[in-house]
Design a protein around this motif. Structure first.
Motif, PDB file in Angstrom:
ATOM      1  N   LEU A 120      -8.670  -4.563   1.205  1.00 52.53           N
ATOM      2  CA  LEU A 120      -7.501  -4.703   2.075  1.00 52.53           C
ATOM      3  C   LEU A 120      -6.400  -5.482   1.365  1.00 52.53           C
ATOM      4  CD1 LEU A 120      -6.739  -4.314   5.236  1.00 52.53           C
ATOM      5  CD2 LEU A 120      -7.160  -6.752   5.338  1.00 52.53           C
ATOM      6  N   ARG A 121      -6.785  -6.599   0.780  1.00 52.65           N
ATOM      7  CA  ARG A 121      -5.786  -7.461   0.130  1.00 52.65           C
ATOM      8  C   ARG A 121      -5.180  -6.771  -1.087  1.00 52.65           C
ATOM      9  NH1 ARG A 121      -8.131 -11.899  -1.754  1.00 52.65           N
ATOM     10  NH2 ARG A 121     -10.233 -11.618  -0.923  1.00 52.65           N
ATOM     11  N   SER A 122      -6.004  -6.047  -1.833  1.00 55.74           N
ATOM     12  CA  SER A 122      -5.479  -5.330  -3.002  1.00 55.74           C
ATOM     13  C   SER A 122      -4.498  -4.248  -2.560  1.00 55.74           C
ATOM     14  CB  SER A 122      -6.612  -4.684  -3.787  1.00 55.74           C
ATOM     15  OG  SER A 122      -7.533  -5.661  -4.188  1.00 55.74           O
ATOM     16  N   ALA A 123      -4.842  -3.539  -1.467  1.00 53.27           N
ATOM     17  CA  ALA A 123      -3.963  -2.480  -0.973  1.00 53.27           C
ATOM     18  C   ALA A 123      -2.614  -3.065  -0.562  1.00 53.27           C
ATOM     19  CB  ALA A 123      -4.620  -1.776   0.210  1.00 53.27           C
ATOM     20  N   ILE A 124      -2.660  -4.195   0.155  1.00 55.57           N
ATOM     21  CA  ILE A 124      -1.409  -4.833   0.596  1.00 55.57           C
ATOM     22  C   ILE A 124      -0.605  -5.290  -0.611  1.00 55.57           C
ATOM     23  CG2 ILE A 124      -0.477  -6.832   1.834  1.00 55.57           C
ATOM     24  CD1 ILE A 124      -2.814  -6.457   3.846  1.00 55.57           C
ATOM     25  N   GLU A 125      -1.324  -5.827  -1.597  1.00 56.96           N
ATOM     26  CA  GLU A 125      -0.662  -6.279  -2.828  1.00 56.96           C
ATOM     27  C   GLU A 125       0.010  -5.092  -3.546  1.00 56.96           C
ATOM     28  OE1 GLU A 125      -0.002  -9.126  -4.192  1.00 56.96           O
ATOM     29  OE2 GLU A 125       0.817  -8.189  -6.017  1.00 56.96           O
ATOM     30  N   ALA A 126      -0.727  -3.963  -3.651  1.00 60.51           N
ATOM     31  CA  ALA A 126      -0.178  -2.783  -4.322  1.00 60.51           C
ATOM     32  C   ALA A 126       1.051  -2.262  -3.577  1.00 60.51           C
ATOM     33  CB  ALA A 126      -1.241  -1.694  -4.407  1.00 60.51           C
TER      34      ALA A 126
END
Lengths: 451, 214
Positions: free
Chosen positions: B64-70
């Motif tokens: 989730l956090r990686s997706a938001i970061e991307a």
């Protein structure tokens, strides 16, 4: 305010006054009073304690005398009587010291007296270290009381006497109160006696400054000698741990049984039926593609239901959001899906140990669902705070769940709060409820964290 | 349509690839951890990223956090999140940049292949698809919001289906009404929720957001 803290303790007895409780609920210090009133009351106490010390010395003598004549037979009932008196007298002092220090009275440290003949009782009493500590205290007390209360009283009396010396000089016959500092210093007139007046404030100041400290010193001596010995404290702690462990083992076993049953009747059965549908589909494929399609659709439904059941089961064991986000995130997620507007305030130093997080989460969740079910509240507030102990990573986690509902919640009225009490007790935690009829309600839970 | 997949369980990863390829998607890369996901997304810039919430190295909400970061680096990147469980708090975070094009589904929704494939296409074309679980939780729990209370039961139903990412035609078919009736309902919903007329898709997203924000 209704305070159920007593029942929340694993020991299960009331917290302080009767001196028999486990004494783990600290009160918030002595009742605040003005400094002067406090000292005046201490002055009053010294007038009680000083004769008390004399009585104590008499009791000590009586007791030791009755033991020494115990061989004569008559000494035995006399000793038993004296023991009862000594213990009552010690209890009074325990209470006084507890009030003074603002700490709960520790449990009575005596070993239980067996229901047997007098010689056996006497033997038990003589073997009990607490008995001898009582006796030592009686002896020591007759000295320390004079030192503390006596000195304090003396300062006060000197202060008053010097302050009013001219008046005393004037009112007394010409032979008394003429040598205030011994024979070498003789007063000849009222005017001269005025020279002593400044000493009055000095002594009164001395009294004012030392009164509380001397009384506290006295109270500490009482606590040190009359409090439970390390061994007695350990015995009480072991007892309490054994009780809470038995409870948590029961709870754990029940929980495992529930999980096993849920898996067996739920997901497992669904997977079997899924396998059967697929088997049948395989068999029907060449003959009846229409029926196969129907079977496959059913099989897919079956996996969905199995997954839903597994998901609920996992949530009950350890909510995934708790694993992902810790206590703070999990509580926020909990508040978000709540039908009653709920605010969450947390002051946490990052992640806590997993068992603490889990226990805290389920405790708050249960208290919250209690509030939703029964309180008819408009607003709910969750406050979770971690207070580290000085010089270490250990500390105390406090959780408050408060609502503006109709109140009247109590640990004894339902299974919800009692269940939390049991869960928390396994980790040495406590729960208190403040919920007067008409509300508002505040459920306060605390968990000690050691790492 | 080009897709990047992030899923750490090999079995599920292969299953997803198979389903997507069978439906003529192009899976450009399949990764199994958070940092690799960000790297892959910034290199390939796919039409949709399909992401599992829980990924290594932390095995918490790394995906989730990686997706938001991307998404911060590639604004408007369509993301479809798949998870074993759905949390409103995650749905909110995914939509917090208000740029739409987000899907958030339970993993087992994949088993309804047609619906899943349709959802992926919708997210790729800029719609928002919320899991029925999230939507139904919102409906049962957030009905205290005065704006939502104004909606008629029929409008509630339309909004639910809208939040699940269905088109007007799909909603009409599902409710056994004409498409015209659906668009009448949705216009009424937008008015009641105070959403100004603009691009239709965008208003649909905003309506779902209004829901999420309760």
């Amino acid at each position: 305010m209704t305070d159920y803290s007593g029942t929340a303790l694993p020991g299960g007895s009331s917290p302080s006054r009767d001196g028999s409780g486990p004494g783990r609920v600290a009160r918030n210090g002595p009742i605040p009073r003005s400094a002067l009133a406090q000292r005046m009351s201490l002055l009053g106490w010294s007038l009680v304690l000083l004769p008390g010390a004399v009585l104590g010395a008499v009791l000590a003598t009586l007791w030791i005398t009755s033991i020494s004549i115990a061989v004569l037979g008559a000494g035995i009932p006399l000793t038993l009587l004296a023991t009862v008196l000594v213990r009552w007298f010690a209890d009074l002092h325990r209470q006084w010291a507890a009030d003074r220090l603002g700490e709960p009275v520790p449990a009575r440290p005596y070993q239980p007296t067996p229901d047997a003949g007098w010689p056996v009782r006497l033997w038990t009493i003589l073997r009990d270290p607490a008995t001898w500590r009582d006796w030592i205290w009686l002896v020591v007390n007759s000295i320390t009381i004079w030192l503390s209360c006596g000195l304090s009283l003396l300062f006060f009396v000197f202060g008053v006497v010097y302050l009013t010396y001219p008046l005393i000089y004037q009112l007394t016959p010409s032979q008394v109160f003429r040598t205030p500092m011994g024979e070498g210093f003789r007063l000849h007139s009222v005017a001269q006696s005025f020279g002593l007046v400044p000493l009055g404030p000095v002594f009164l100041l001395l009294w004012y400054v030392t009164a509380v400290r001397l009384a506290n010193l006295n109270a500490r001596v009482i606590r040190a000698l009359l409090g439970p010995t390390e061994q007695a404290r350990l015995r009480a702690r072991v007892q309490q741990l054994a009780t809470s462990r038995a409870e948590s083992v029961d709870t754990q076993a029940g929980e495992l049984r529930r999980i096993e049953r849920d898996l067996h009747d739920g997901a497992q059965a669904r997977l079997v039926s899924l396998g059967m549908s697929l088997g049948l589909a395989e068999q029907l494929l060449p003959k009846d593609p229409q029926a196969v399609q129907q079977l496959l659709a059913e099989a897919r439904e079956s996996t969905s239901s199995a997954l839903t059941e597994l998901r609920d089961l996992v949530r009950g064991i350890h909510p995934p959001v708790l694993a992902d986000r810790g206590l703070e995130g999990a509580l926020k997620a909990l508040a978000l899906v709540n039908p009653i507007p709920t605010t969450v305030v947390t002051r946490l130093p990052g992640r806590l140990p997993a068992p603490i997080e889990s226990a805290a989460y389920f405790a708050v969740a249960e208290a919250l669902s209690n509030a939703i079910k029964h309180a008819q509240a408009q607003q709910i507030r969750i406050t979770v705070e971690f207070a580290p102990h000085r010089g270490g990573v250990a500390g105390e986690l406090t959780m408050l769940v408060s609502d503006d509902g109709r109140g009247g919640a109590s640990i004894d009225s339902g299974t919800g709060l009692r269940g939390i009490v049991r869960r928390l007790a396994a980790l040495d935690g406590t729960l208190t409820v403040d919920s007067p009829p008409g509300g508002p309600t505040e459920v306060r839970m605390s968990l000690p964290c050691v790492s | 349509m080009r897709i990047v997949i992030a899923e750490d369980l090999a079995l599920l990863r292969e299953g997803l690839i198979r389903i997507l390829r069978a439906n003529s998607f192009e899976v450009v890369e399949a990764v199994d951890n958070g940092p690799a996901l960000i790297r892959s997304l910034t290199t390939h810039r796919p039409d949709v990223a399909i992401v599992d919430v829980r990924l290594p190295p932390t095995f918490t909400d790394e995906g989730l956090r990686s997706a938001i970061e991307a998404r911060r680096q590639i604004p408007g990147l369509p993301i479809m999140v798949l998870s074993q469980y759905v949390e409103q708090i995650y749905a909110r975070e995914l939509m917090s940049d208000r740029a739409g094009a987000v899907g958030y589904l339970l993993k087992d929704r994949v088993t309804d292949v047609d619906q899943f494939v349709a959802s992926v296409r919708q997210v790729a074309t800029g719609s928002t698809v919320m899991d029925p679980d999230v939507v139904s939780a919102l409906l049962t729990h957030r009905s205290t919001d005065p704006k939502l209370l104004e909606l008629s039961p029929r409008e509630h139903e339309v909004l639910t289906l809208m939040a699940q990412g269905r088109s007007n035609a799909a909603i009409a078919a599902r409710m056994f009404v004409t498409e015209k009736t659906v668009s009448k309902h949705s216009n009424s919903i937008f008015t009641k929720l105070g959403l100004k007329p603009s691009e239709d898709d965008n208003r649909r997203i905003l309506a779902v957001l209004a829901y999420l924000e309760g």
